[in-house]
Every structure is written in structure tokens, then in C-alpha cells.
Design a protein around this motif. Structure first.
Motif, PDB file in Angstrom:
ATOM      1  N   ILE A 114      36.695  46.599  31.400  1.00  0.00           N
ATOM      2  CA  ILE A 114      37.780  45.728  31.836  1.00  0.00           C
ATOM      3  C   ILE A 114      37.212  44.561  32.623  1.00  0.00           C
ATOM      4  CG2 ILE A 114      39.856  45.579  33.273  1.00  0.00           C
ATOM      5  CD1 ILE A 114      40.279  48.587  32.714  1.00  0.00           C
ATOM      6  N   SER A 115      37.621  43.358  32.280  1.00  0.00           N
ATOM      7  CA  SER A 115      37.190  42.169  33.004  1.00  0.00           C
ATOM      8  C   SER A 115      37.964  42.072  34.311  1.00  0.00           C
ATOM      9  CB  SER A 115      37.424  40.915  32.164  1.00  0.00           C
ATOM     10  OG  SER A 115      36.677  40.963  30.966  1.00  0.00           O
ATOM     11  N   LEU A 116      37.248  42.031  35.417  1.00  0.00           N
ATOM     12  CA  LEU A 116      37.878  41.871  36.734  1.00  0.00           C
ATOM     13  C   LEU A 116      36.947  41.001  37.568  1.00  0.00           C
ATOM     14  CD1 LEU A 116      40.301  42.756  38.566  1.00  0.00           C
ATOM     15  CD2 LEU A 116      38.734  44.444  39.524  1.00  0.00           C
ATOM     16  N   ASP A 117      37.178  39.699  37.539  1.00  0.00           N
ATOM     17  CA  ASP A 117      36.251  38.761  38.158  1.00  0.00           C
ATOM     18  C   ASP A 117      36.527  38.493  39.629  1.00  0.00           C
ATOM     19  OD1 ASP A 117      34.698  38.244  35.788  1.00  0.00           O
ATOM     20  OD2 ASP A 117      36.415  37.138  35.027  1.00  0.00           O
ATOM     21  N   SER A 118      37.629  39.003  40.148  1.00  0.00           N
ATOM     22  CA  SER A 118      37.930  38.802  41.562  1.00  0.00           C
ATOM     23  C   SER A 118      38.952  39.824  42.034  1.00  0.00           C
ATOM     24  CB  SER A 118      38.469  37.384  41.803  1.00  0.00           C
ATOM     25  OG  SER A 118      38.823  37.195  43.155  1.00  0.00           O
ATOM     26  N   LEU A 119      38.852  40.176  43.325  1.00  0.00           N
ATOM     27  CA  LEU A 119      39.855  41.016  43.966  1.00  0.00           C
ATOM     28  C   LEU A 119      40.871  40.171  44.733  1.00  0.00           C
ATOM     29  CD1 LEU A 119      37.521  43.841  45.303  1.00  0.00           C
ATOM     30  CD2 LEU A 119      39.058  43.943  43.337  1.00  0.00           C
ATOM     31  N   ASP A 120      40.654  38.881  44.765  1.00  0.00           N
ATOM     32  CA  ASP A 120      41.561  37.944  45.434  1.00  0.00           C
ATOM     33  C   ASP A 120      42.498  37.361  44.376  1.00  0.00           C
ATOM     34  OD1 ASP A 120      42.698  35.489  46.379  1.00  0.00           O
ATOM     35  OD2 ASP A 120      41.165  35.405  47.941  1.00  0.00           O
ATOM     36  N   PRO A 121      43.807  37.649  44.460  1.00  0.00           N
ATOM     37  CA  PRO A 121      44.725  37.172  43.415  1.00  0.00           C
ATOM     38  C   PRO A 121      44.659  35.666  43.171  1.00  0.00           C
ATOM     39  CG  PRO A 121      45.822  38.802  44.766  1.00  0.00           C
ATOM     40  CD  PRO A 121      44.511  38.513  45.432  1.00  0.00           C
ATOM     41  N   ALA A 122      44.491  34.873  44.226  1.00  0.00           N
ATOM     42  CA  ALA A 122      44.451  33.420  44.056  1.00  0.00           C
ATOM     43  C   ALA A 122      43.195  32.994  43.282  1.00  0.00           C
ATOM     44  CB  ALA A 122      44.504  32.729  45.415  1.00  0.00           C
ATOM     45  N   ILE A 123      42.052  33.566  43.635  1.00  0.00           N
ATOM     46  CA  ILE A 123      40.818  33.246  42.918  1.00  0.00           C
ATOM     47  C   ILE A 123      40.887  33.766  41.487  1.00  0.00           C
ATOM     48  CG2 ILE A 123      38.334  33.685  42.815  1.00  0.00           C
ATOM     49  CD1 ILE A 123      38.350  33.784  45.873  1.00  0.00           C
ATOM     50  N   PHE A 124      41.398  34.979  41.331  1.00  0.00           N
ATOM     51  CA  PHE A 124      41.532  35.562  39.997  1.00  0.00           C
ATOM     52  C   PHE A 124      42.355  34.659  39.093  1.00  0.00           C
ATOM     53  CE2 PHE A 124      43.755  38.127  36.868  1.00  0.00           C
ATOM     54  CZ  PHE A 124      42.739  38.900  36.333  1.00  0.00           C
ATOM     55  N   ASP A 125      43.522  34.207  39.590  1.00  0.00           N
ATOM     56  CA  ASP A 125      44.394  33.376  38.761  1.00  0.00           C
ATOM     57  C   ASP A 125      43.749  32.034  38.446  1.00  0.00           C
ATOM     58  OD1 ASP A 125      46.419  35.270  38.560  1.00  0.00           O
ATOM     59  OD2 ASP A 125      47.375  34.616  40.410  1.00  0.00           O
ATOM     60  N   ARG A 126      42.950  31.518  39.366  1.00  0.00           N
ATOM     61  CA  ARG A 126      42.255  30.262  39.095  1.00  0.00           C
ATOM     62  C   ARG A 126      41.218  30.458  37.986  1.00  0.00           C
ATOM     63  NH1 ARG A 126      41.222  29.115  43.948  1.00  0.00           N
ATOM     64  NH2 ARG A 126      38.997  29.525  44.176  1.00  0.00           N
ATOM     65  N   ILE A 127      40.529  31.590  38.000  1.00  0.00           N
ATOM     66  CA  ILE A 127      39.517  31.862  36.969  1.00  0.00           C
ATOM     67  C   ILE A 127      40.160  32.045  35.601  1.00  0.00           C
ATOM     68  CG2 ILE A 127      37.804  33.545  36.167  1.00  0.00           C
ATOM     69  CD1 ILE A 127      37.098  34.058  39.101  1.00  0.00           C
ATOM     70  N   VAL A 128      41.267  32.811  35.548  1.00  0.00           N
ATOM     71  CA  VAL A 128      41.859  33.149  34.244  1.00  0.00           C
ATOM     72  C   VAL A 128      42.872  32.115  33.758  1.00  0.00           C
ATOM     73  CG1 VAL A 128      41.536  35.597  34.741  1.00  0.00           C
ATOM     74  CG2 VAL A 128      43.783  34.557  35.118  1.00  0.00           C
ATOM     75  N   GLY A 129      43.077  31.069  34.524  1.00  0.00           N
ATOM     76  CA  GLY A 129      43.982  30.021  34.073  1.00  0.00           C
ATOM     77  C   GLY A 129      45.444  30.350  34.284  1.00  0.00           C
ATOM     78  N   GLY A 130      45.739  31.174  35.278  1.00  0.00           N
ATOM     79  CA  GLY A 130      47.120  31.580  35.513  1.00  0.00           C
ATOM     80  C   GLY A 130      47.963  30.460  36.103  1.00  0.00           C
ATOM     81  N   ARG A 131      49.202  30.400  35.688  1.00  0.00           N
ATOM     82  CA  ARG A 131      50.163  29.451  36.235  1.00  0.00           C
ATOM     83  C   ARG A 131      51.437  30.210  36.561  1.00  0.00           C
ATOM     84  NH1 ARG A 131      47.426  26.771  32.259  1.00  0.00           N
ATOM     85  NH2 ARG A 131      46.506  24.742  32.803  1.00  0.00           N
ATOM     86  N   GLY A 132      52.067  29.861  37.666  1.00  0.00           N
ATOM     87  CA  GLY A 132      53.294  30.551  38.035  1.00  0.00           C
ATOM     88  C   GLY A 132      52.976  31.895  38.657  1.00  0.00           C
ATOM     89  N   LYS A 133      53.660  32.928  38.215  1.00  0.00           N
ATOM     90  CA  LYS A 133      53.511  34.267  38.775  1.00  0.00           C
ATOM     91  C   LYS A 133      52.079  34.774  38.597  1.00  0.00           C
ATOM     92  CE  LYS A 133      55.450  38.940  38.445  1.00  0.00           C
ATOM     93  NZ  LYS A 133      56.424  39.811  37.717  1.00  0.00           N
ATOM     94  N   SER A 134      51.543  35.364  39.659  1.00  0.00           N
ATOM     95  CA  SER A 134      50.167  35.855  39.620  1.00  0.00           C
ATOM     96  C   SER A 134      50.001  36.930  38.554  1.00  0.00           C
ATOM     97  CB  SER A 134      49.779  36.438  40.984  1.00  0.00           C
ATOM     98  OG  SER A 134      48.480  37.013  40.916  1.00  0.00           O
ATOM     99  N   ARG A 135      48.865  36.889  37.874  1.00  0.00           N
ATOM    100  CA  ARG A 135      48.558  37.885  36.852  1.00  0.00           C
ATOM    101  C   ARG A 135      47.772  39.058  37.418  1.00  0.00           C
ATOM    102  NH1 ARG A 135      47.154  34.650  31.266  1.00  0.00           N
ATOM    103  NH2 ARG A 135      48.985  33.291  31.260  1.00  0.00           N
ATOM    104  N   TRP A 136      47.211  38.885  38.615  1.00  0.00           N
ATOM    105  CA  TRP A 136      46.346  39.918  39.176  1.00  0.00           C
ATOM    106  C   TRP A 136      47.052  41.265  39.322  1.00  0.00           C
ATOM    107  CZ3 TRP A 136      45.756  43.340  43.134  1.00  0.00           C
ATOM    108  CH2 TRP A 136      44.465  43.830  43.365  1.00  0.00           C
ATOM    109  N   PRO A 137      48.287  41.332  39.854  1.00  0.00           N
ATOM    110  CA  PRO A 137      48.905  42.660  40.029  1.00  0.00           C
ATOM    111  C   PRO A 137      49.061  43.434  38.729  1.00  0.00           C
ATOM    112  CG  PRO A 137      50.075  41.007  41.319  1.00  0.00           C
ATOM    113  CD  PRO A 137      49.124  40.265  40.431  1.00  0.00           C
ATOM    114  N   GLN A 138      49.366  42.740  37.635  1.00  0.00           N
ATOM    115  CA  GLN A 138      49.538  43.440  36.364  1.00  0.00           C
ATOM    116  C   GLN A 138      48.199  43.937  35.829  1.00  0.00           C
ATOM    117  OE1 GLN A 138      52.459  41.733  33.762  1.00  0.00           O
ATOM    118  NE2 GLN A 138      51.533  42.608  31.911  1.00  0.00           N
ATOM    119  N   VAL A 139      47.146  43.166  36.061  1.00  0.00           N
ATOM    120  CA  VAL A 139      45.806  43.610  35.669  1.00  0.00           C
ATOM    121  C   VAL A 139      45.395  44.830  36.492  1.00  0.00           C
ATOM    122  CG1 VAL A 139      43.352  42.981  35.711  1.00  0.00           C
ATOM    123  CG2 VAL A 139      45.048  41.371  34.808  1.00  0.00           C
TER     124      VAL A 139
END
Length: 328
Positions: A114-139
Motif C-alpha cells: 500500500i502506498s502511504l507517503d505521509s501520515l500528515d493529511p495535508a502533506i498526503f493530499d498535496r502529494i496525491v493531488g487531492g482537492r476538497g475533502k481529504s483523501r487520507w482518512p479513507q486511505v
């Protein structure tokens, strides 16, 4: 030269994320129409009549994001039930995993990366290109679901990017202290992301090992897989930490894998397309699997020389195709 018995199979060339290191923003990605994908039946036929008779017994499903393909559970079941399969794994970003983990387990899958590049939701979403609702909790929920179902070893892949997530290496390594998880730190590579690589550079595995060693100490690990990771263990930890060092420590001489793209191209190397074969077109033109097997066998015979040339040239060049188009 190890026996070549490991096939990485890309099920789809598209993804529900757009990670900076995989599909850089602004990249002109031309996705394949579904009609160009290897069908479920074609894939099973190739494995059963071509690859397994040539000695392949270890398989990994990749993408893009393989869970985006609607048939993924059926494909897992097809492969898991083939006589002679010794290992079947799947690499995912886990965004869709919470709803599929039990079905994948029931179909016969036992290993996940499983790809998990950060434990910080804000950094994670910046890496994965997230917009709007954070994707980190679902991952994170997908990871927890896989753990509850029983996937073991559960491996977490971290692409380390200087100035982005390299400060989290100790926090990510700490996940292994009280969990039987295996965290793999991957050196950042210039594959279809030239501008980001030139801007950020990369951190070598030796530096990361030293950081962890200074904090806790570090022993040689005992868990090995089909991949190129050098595995270590923090003293007393339940899990392990691994380092995939394709930039600083070329491992071409240890490569035991071939890669099959979603549209049926067989390639002997992540970074070298010498001798690639179009297996899908061959099947659809009615060429016998006996003849296809012969062509694949000839390519396998060439792989040691391809590996040698890659080792001599190194892996520090820039590559225009993105990781999602290559198949991971």
C-alpha cells in the motif's frame, strides 16, 4: 542471475490519484480505451499457457490503480486458483480498499503493498493531488481494514521526496514498532517527473538508514519478498523497515521480474524497453500460445544481457513515460 519467475501485471493504466512522482500535474496522459486492455480471459490464458510453463509462479497486480478495475476480485480469483502459483500480491493506494479487502481475501489474495507517503493529511493530499475533502482518512481506513481481514505481511511503500515528506521518515518507521507491518522507503526516481526531480532531488537509502539507526538502532531483517528491498528491523519491533535503492545501489543484477502492461506489452525492464513484445495483438491475431511462448522464452534469454547493460549505464537518467504508464 536469479531465476526469472516474477511477473508484474498492470490491470489498468489509470488511477484515482495523481501523485506528484507518478502523474505530475499538467502531464498529457493518454489513457487506453477499455477495449485495449487485456481481457480477464486473455490474461488467464497467457498465465496458464505461456508464463507458468516458462517457470513463472510469482505474480503482482499493479496499475495505475488496480482496484479501479471492476473485475479485480474476479481476476484475483482466476490467478489464485491456478495450480502452481506460489505467490500473488497486489499494489494499491488503498482508497477503495476498505470496501474490497474482505472480497480480495476471500478470492485468494494474501499480500498487499500500500502506498502511504505521509501520515500528515495535508502533506498526503498535496502529494496525491487531492482537492476538497481529504483523501487520507479513507486511505488509512483501507489500511486498517486490510489489517483486520488478516493480510500479512502488510507492506507500506513510501516514496521519499526531499522537502516534502523526508522529515516523516522516523514517524513512518515507528509504525513497525508495535505492528507487524513492513514499511518500505523508496528512493525518488526521475520517471516522467523531470521538473519535480530537478527541483527536489532525492535522498539515498544510506542516509535514511542512518537516521533510523541513530534513533533506535537497526538490525538485519529476516523477512524477504520477491522484490529488491534491503530489509532491516528496529530492535524489539514487530515489523520491519526496508529500503529500495534503485538510484544509489543499482540492483539490476538481482532482477527476477518481467512486466506486462494493461494493453499486453511484455517488457523486461522498468527503464528499458529493448525487445518488448505485444502479446495482446498476437493473441487477437490468432497466433498460437505455443508460438507466443517461444517468443517470450527468447526474450527471457536476452534479459541477463539487458540487466547487465542497465547496470553498466546506471539508472540515473530521466524518463519521459510516467510511472502510471509503465505499470509500476
Amino acid at each position: 542471475m536469479p531465476a526469472i519467475d516474477y511477473l508484474r501485471i498492470s490491470l489498468i493504466d489509470r488511477c484515482n490519484f495523481q501523485c506528484q512522482y507518478c502523474m505530475p500535474e499538467g502531464a498529457d496522459l493518454q489513457y487506453l480505451p477499455q477495449a485495449e486492455w487485456l481481457t480477464r480471459a486473455e490474461l488467464r490464458q497467457l498465465l496458464q499457457e505461456v508464463f507458468m510453463p516458462l517457470g513463472f509462479s510469482n505474480f503482482r497486480l499493479t496499475g495505475g490503480e488496480p482496484l479501479v478495475r471492476s473485475e479485480v476480485v474476479d481476476i484475483v480469483r482466476d490467478i489464485a486458483t491456478l495450480p502452481g502459483v506460489t505467490d500473488l500480491a497486489l499494489t494499491t493506494n488503498a482508497f477503495l480498499l476498505s470496501g474490497l479487502a474482505q472480497n480480495l481475501w476471500d478470492a485468494g489474495l494474501r499480500r498487499l503493498n500500500i502506498s502511504l507517503d505521509s501520515l500528515d493529511p495535508a502533506i498526503f493530499d498535496r502529494i496525491v493531488g487531492g482537492r476538497g475533502k481529504s483523501r487520507w482518512p479513507q486511505v488509512w481506513e483501507g489500511i486498517q481494514a486490510a489489517h483486520r481481514v488478516g493480510f500479512s505481511p502488510l507492506k507500506l511503500n513510501v516514496v521519499v521526496i526531499p522537502g516534502v515528506n523526508d522529515h516523516e521518515v522516523l514517524d513512518l518507521a515507528a509504525l513497525t514498532l508495535d505492528r507487524t507491518w513492513h514499511v518500505r522507503f523508496i528512493e525518488f526516481m526521475p520517471i516522467g517527473n523531470d521538473s519535480l526531480f530537478e527541483q527536489k532531488g532525492w535522498v539515498d537509502s544510506a542516509t535514511l538508514r542512518d537516521r533510523i539507526r541513530q534513533r533506535w538502532g537497526l538490525n538485519a531483517g529476516t523477512v524477504r519478498g520477491n522484490g529488491p528491498a534491503d530489509v532491516f528491523q528496529i530492535p524489539g519491533a514487530k515489523g520491519t523497515v526496508g529500503f529500495i535503492s534503485q538510484m544509489s545501489e543499482c540492483f539490476c543484477d538481482r532482477c527476477n521480474r518481467m512486466r506486462l502492461s494493461a494493453d499486453g506489452w511484455l517488457r523486461p525492464c522498468l527503464l528499458n524497453e529493448t525487445g518488448q513484445l505485444d502479446l495482446k495483438t498476437a493473441l487477437r491475431q490468432g497466433i498460437s500460445t505455443a508460438e507466443i511462448k517461444h517468443q517470450v522464452a527468447m526474450l527471457l534469454a536476452e534479459k541477463p544481457e539487458i540487466n547487465y547493460k542497465m547496470r553498466q549505464s546506471g539508472t540515473s537518467g530521466a524518463y519521459q513515460r510516467t510511472m502510471s504508464q509503465i505499470g509500476g
